[in-house]
Design a protein around this motif. Structure first.
Motif: not given
Length: 694
Positions: A140-149, A406-411
């Motif tokens: 998978p692509a980088l999780p949002w928590i990873t990019v943010t950190g 933590l990978a992608q927030l759902s709706g």
């Protein structure tokens, strides 16, 4: 665009602590000298002569227009068939150009362009997989928590905890407001395009600094690219490279490379001769002198160029949505077209968030001082931020596998403010509709339409002659000839009426921009704290994508010339505020003290000392207002104007390359003519004030 007009965003702040290095006695005496000394009798006579000549041109032009048809309307037989020439050239390139014909190596120009496009797609594909597509469906692509950190750690390394906090809040906002996916599509495009733009700009800047002939050839091309609306060259790019993200990269490079190259060239040219001589004495070769002496010495301006490249790239990537670029630009354009203004505002703010973060990170890198690291320390101790980043990367990716949120927030875990903005729009339409429409109708019927009629009635001969006269007054025959020919170009290509309509819109917006921006800049320049605050506000609004300014004006004033002019005003007022602050804060304190000791009142100090000395910088702000207003011309065409921007927009819809480029050149030449006139005036004024030697 002149190099003098290209100042970085830090200039206002630097002006607070770095007064101009001018002889106070010389400048004060030049400004405060009696009128009889500052303006000799011959000079006054010349001024009267130019006014009489201008009046004669207007009267003769008006009389001749009533009696001679070619004065009132440019004859069709005299027009340059430039549009047809351009169309024929591109048709030959696309369908007729063949190289090594009849051999095993035969290829066409289109094979070259599509091959280059395919080559650029490889790094872009990797970036897209990394940030939002994933790799081969299994990784998978980088999780949002990873990019943010990682962005937070990078921010701490570059600029400390404040920059780290900004990065953390910004990327969390993108995830929390449900725009993570399109934001990462835009981000993936930016992280590939910016290095490409900087590398091309670096190479061109080096050649410009080393070769005066190369610089003299490239500079006019850069002037055209920077002053031509990007819409104009989107059409040939689509024909040559197709649609999609790769075409967006190429269009962005054309738009963003010139300011980067100019900054690089300026930085290398301003390295002191003493530094270069020291490098030669150390036995450096020409290559070593460049890479080990000049480039490190010019680091600040080179990284300013990088910052400019980042901001220009983001501005252009939004516009490139019109040729198929995915991401926030595409989402924003779709929301605007369907009048979902609340969603459009959220998506526009997401672009602003990315722009602010990248701007702060690149600026922090430019200002970061070299840090000495003890070579005896272990690798882990020498690179603590890199180690922290690697550890966080591994831990966050594994944790995101366990906790999907933590990978992608759902709706259900995201929030939106679109309903709030839409409710506000509904309230305005319900409660203020009559008042707003009354103001709209008054401005259109009583102000704007008469001004447009006046501009369209000016004979082309009269206007070209007046521009040439002004050019001669400010800079002699060379400026007069260049400015006159540039203004003649719309008439010579059959677009005079559209050019005058553009001039009426830009002129009206520019006048209001100059007045409002000057007043705001004057008020903010009175104290250092207010100046810094205003500079920060200007930085923020300058990161807004140009499309955003269409939202409030369409919401309030519907589709009209008034909407277009207000959108131009909102977009172009920032540089006037910035340069007014810069000019007024740069007046040396010693000159102000000398004026006070002479018994001047505050009003006299302002009108007789501050304003004359600051006027050259303020006029550069006027220059920038004109260029930014011209940049908005093609964008405001999306809301129904009938000017050169409308010509470009119509050509884009029909892939008419010649029509788009000719209209774009008309806009570019109008901007370059204004740049040359203002530049000549600024130079003459500085000589009169003793700020530079003639």
């Amino acid at each position: 665009m002149s190099q003098a007009a290209m100042l970085s965003k830090n200039d206002v702040t630097q002006a607070l602590d770095s007064p101009r290095s001018t002889s106070p006695a010389t400048t004060y005496s030049a400004v405060m000298a009696p009128p009889s000394e500052r303006r000799p009798q011959a000079s006054r006579h010349r001024g009267v002569f130019y006014w009489i000549t201008a009046l004669a041109i207007i009267l003769l032009g008006q009389v001749a227009a009533e009696r001679v048809s070619w004065v009132a309307k440019y004859p069709s037989d005299w027009m340059l068939p430039l549009k047809d020439w351009i169309d024929a050239f591109f048709e030959w390139v696309v369908y007729g150009a063949r190289f090594f014909e009849g051999t095993a190596f035969e290829f066409t120009a289109r094979n070259v362009t599509r091959g280059f496009s395919s080559w650029l797609s490889y790094p872009l594909s990797f970036s897209e997989s990394l940030f939002f597509n994933g790799f081969a469906g299994s990784v998978p692509a980088l999780p949002w928590i990873t990019v943010t950190g990682l962005a937070t750690i990078l921010g701490h390394w570059l600029g400390g905890w404040r920059t780290a906090l900004l990065a953390a809040v910004a990327f969390t906002y993108l995830a929390l407001f449900g725009v993570w996916q399109p934001s990462m599509q835009t981000f993936a495009l930016v992280v590939i395009t910016v290095p490409m733009v900087f590398l091309i700009g670096l190479v061109l800047g080096i050649f410009m600094s080393k070769g005066p002939r190369f610089k003299s050839v490239v500079t006019p091309l850069f002037d055209v690219l920077q002053s031509m609306p990007p819409f104009a060259y989107l059409v040939p790019i689509v024909v040559l490279y197709g649609v999609g993200n790769v075409s967006a990269m190429i269009a962005t490079a054309l738009f963003a490379v010139p300011p980067v190259a100019r900054c690089v060239a300026l930085g290398l040219e301003t390295v002191s001769s003493g530094v270069l001589e020291a490098g030669r004495m150390m036995g450096c070769t020409r290559w070593q002198l460049l890479w080990r002496v000049q480039i490190p010495a010019a680091r600040s301006l080179l990284l300013t160029g990088l910052n400019q490249g980042v901001m220009q790239t983001l501005a252009m990537i939004v516009l490139a949505a019109l040729i198929g670029a995915s991401g926030l630009g595409s989402e924003l354009l779709t929301s605007l077209q369907s009048l979902r203004l609340g969603q459009a505002l959220e998506q526009g703010l997401a672009i602003v968030v990315i722009a602010v973060v990248l701007d702060r990170l690149s600026r922090a890198y430019a200002l970061k001082a070299p840090v000495y690291v003890d070579p005896d320390l272990s690798w882990r101790q020498r690179h603590p931020h890199l180690v922290m980043g690697l550890v966080f990367l591994a831990a966050s990716v594994l944790l995101a596998r366990v906790v999907p949120g933590l990978a992608q927030l759902s709706g259900e875990h995201t929030i939106t403010s679109a309903a709030f903005w839409n409710a506000g729009i509904d309230w305005i339409n319900l409660n203020l509709y009559d008042s707003v429409q009354a103001f709209r109708n008054f401005m259109l019927l009583e102000v704007l339409i008469p001004i447009r009629t006046f501009f369209q009635a000016i004979p082309w001969v009269t206007f070209v002659a007046l521009v040439a006269l002004v050019g001669y007054r400010f800079g002699g025959w060379s400026v007069a000839l260049v400015a006159g020919l540039l203004i003649w170009f719309p008439a010579g290509t059959g677009l005079w009426t559209e050019a005058m309509t553009t001039l009426y819109m830009i002129g009206t917006a520019a006048v209001v921009c100059i007045i409002v921006g000057f007043v705001l800049g004057l008020l903010a320049s009175r104290t250092a704290n207010w100046s810094r605050f205003a500079a920060g506000v200007c930085d923020f609004f300058q990161t807004f994508p140009s499309f955003i300014y269409l939202i409030p004006v369409v919401m309030l004033f519907k589709v009209s010339d008034l909407s277009a002019i207000i959108a131009v005003l909102l977009f172009a007022v920032v540089p006037m505020v910035r340069y007014t602050i810069l000019g007024l804060r740069s007046v040396p304190a010693s000159i102000m003290e000398a004026a006070t000791q002479q018994g001047t009142t505050p009003l006299q100090r302002f009108t007789k000392v501050e304003l004359p000395i600051a006027l050259p910088e303020i006029m550069l702000g006027v220059n920038q207002v004109i260029f930014m207003a011209l940049f908005m011309v093609a964008i405001t065409a999306l809301i129904g104007t009938q000017d050169l921007g409308a010509q470009i927009n119509a050509a884009r819809s029909g892939n008419e390359i010649g029509k788009a480029l000719v209209a774009g050149l008309c806009i570019a030449f109008m901007g370059i003519a204004a740049d040359r006139l203002i530049g000549a005036w600024v130079k003459r004024k500085k000589v009169e004030l003793g700020l530079v030697v003639a």
